[in-house]
Design a protein around this motif. Structure first.
Motif, PDB file in Angstrom:
ATOM      1  N   ASN A  18      51.759  -3.680 -65.646  1.00 34.23           N
ATOM      2  CA  ASN A  18      51.007  -4.725 -64.949  1.00 34.23           C
ATOM      3  C   ASN A  18      51.787  -6.042 -64.912  1.00 34.23           C
ATOM      4  O   ASN A  18      51.755  -6.755 -63.899  1.00 34.23           O
ATOM      5  CB  ASN A  18      49.657  -4.944 -65.628  1.00 34.23           C
ATOM      6  CG  ASN A  18      48.718  -3.781 -65.436  1.00 34.23           C
ATOM      7  OD1 ASN A  18      48.874  -2.971 -64.536  1.00 34.23           O
ATOM      8  ND2 ASN A  18      47.730  -3.677 -66.317  1.00 34.23           N
ATOM      9  N   GLU A  21      54.372  -5.809 -62.189  1.00 33.14           N
ATOM     10  CA  GLU A  21      53.737  -5.948 -60.871  1.00 33.14           C
ATOM     11  C   GLU A  21      53.378  -7.401 -60.581  1.00 33.14           C
ATOM     12  O   GLU A  21      53.574  -7.885 -59.465  1.00 33.14           O
ATOM     13  CB  GLU A  21      52.493  -5.068 -60.792  1.00 33.14           C
ATOM     14  CG  GLU A  21      52.793  -3.587 -60.730  1.00 33.14           C
ATOM     15  CD  GLU A  21      51.524  -2.736 -60.747  1.00 33.14           C
ATOM     16  OE1 GLU A  21      50.436  -3.249 -60.433  1.00 33.14           O
ATOM     17  OE2 GLU A  21      51.649  -1.545 -61.089  1.00 33.14           O
ATOM     18  N   THR A  24      56.542  -9.272 -59.808  1.00 27.19           N
ATOM     19  CA  THR A  24      57.047  -8.877 -58.499  1.00 27.19           C
ATOM     20  C   THR A  24      56.267  -9.553 -57.380  1.00 27.19           C
ATOM     21  O   THR A  24      56.840  -9.980 -56.380  1.00 27.19           O
ATOM     22  CB  THR A  24      56.990  -7.347 -58.345  1.00 27.19           C
ATOM     23  OG1 THR A  24      57.806  -6.752 -59.356  1.00 27.19           O
ATOM     24  CG2 THR A  24      57.480  -6.902 -56.976  1.00 27.19           C
ATOM     25  N   SER A  25      54.960  -9.682 -57.566  1.00 27.15           N
ATOM     26  CA  SER A  25      54.130 -10.304 -56.532  1.00 27.15           C
ATOM     27  C   SER A  25      54.147 -11.826 -56.604  1.00 27.15           C
ATOM     28  O   SER A  25      53.586 -12.489 -55.734  1.00 27.15           O
ATOM     29  CB  SER A  25      52.686  -9.800 -56.637  1.00 27.15           C
ATOM     30  OG  SER A  25      52.065 -10.322 -57.797  1.00 27.15           O
TER      31      SER A  25
END
Length: 70
Positions: A18, A21, A24-25
């Motif tokens: 998580n 992620e 990355t976002s």
């Protein structure tokens, strides 16, 4: 390996995924939240004598580094 150890390891694996992620976002708040969760899980594991695998320690301390550079 006991159920407690298995649960800690599973939660750490999920938290690291998580965290990646979120980074990355570009969601810094969410990344900080998952970093704090990882730190708490590490503390919980240490307090209860649960050994942490080396590959689970990759993100340790990252929250402080990001805040210093940001």
């Amino acid at each position: 390996m006991g159920e407690f150890t298995t649960t800690i390891e599973h939660r750490l694996d999920q938290a690291y995924r998580n965290l990646q992620e979120a980074r990355t976002s570009g969601d810094e708040y969410l990344a900080d939240t998952f970093t704090a969760e990882i730190e708490d899980l590490h503390r919980l594991a240490t307090d209860n004598g649960v050994p942490i695998r080396r590959d689970e320690q990759q993100g340790e301390g990252r929250r402080g580094e990001e805040r210093e550079s940001g």
